[in-house]
Design a protein around this motif. Sequence first.
Motif: not given
Length: 220
Positions: A53, A57, A60, A62, A64, A66
């Motif tokens: 995960e 993350s 993508e 992101r 942050e 997961p």
Amino acid sequence: MPQDTVFTKFQHSLTYVFQYPNWLARAWPILLAPFIPIIGILSLFLLKGWRFEMVRSIAEERNELPPVDIVLWLKRGAILWAALFAYFLVPWIVCRLLGVSGIFDMISDIHLLFTEGVEAFIQDVGSDLLTAFIVYSVWALISAPTFQCGMVRYVLSGDWRKLFGFVPNVYFVLTNIGMFISFFVMWVLFVVSVFLLDFLLAATFVGAILIPLVTITLFY
């Protein structure tokens, strides 16, 4: 801005998790699980699933960690461990086809060493062990980057079958060979760092007890 070196990337890889303000709320299961008796064995699945995960993350973009989802982490971890076991079977099958003993026969080989002596051991399994070592070493060099590539493709697609797409995975590795060389240089640095930490822990009785837990947690 100066380009990051392998060493600065390695340093960042060890600390990036703690740079997020909510890292404790998002990472507490993987820090706590290895210390729980019996249940702690599940941390092997949990940690691998969390890493899956985390890679997603990053892929993508992101900014942050997961979110906590223990069931999902265990599921992802179980799939990755099953795939890794399938990869591990390949050199064992090759050794069997060559008629030599593999790692699974190590217990009987050790028994022979202690019961019959060094000379009998060398005559009976010495050449087998050398062949097995070569087979496993060559496969490790091939499969390690291939499996990592398969995991990345699994992350991006959500299709676990990408783990076994050997030809496209090898092609991806070859077309991004510089990135994978950098990755494995950092991996070697990491292994050496963990070994040194374990050595320091071994200097004290309490630290020696923590070595398995610390090592497993750091690796995953």
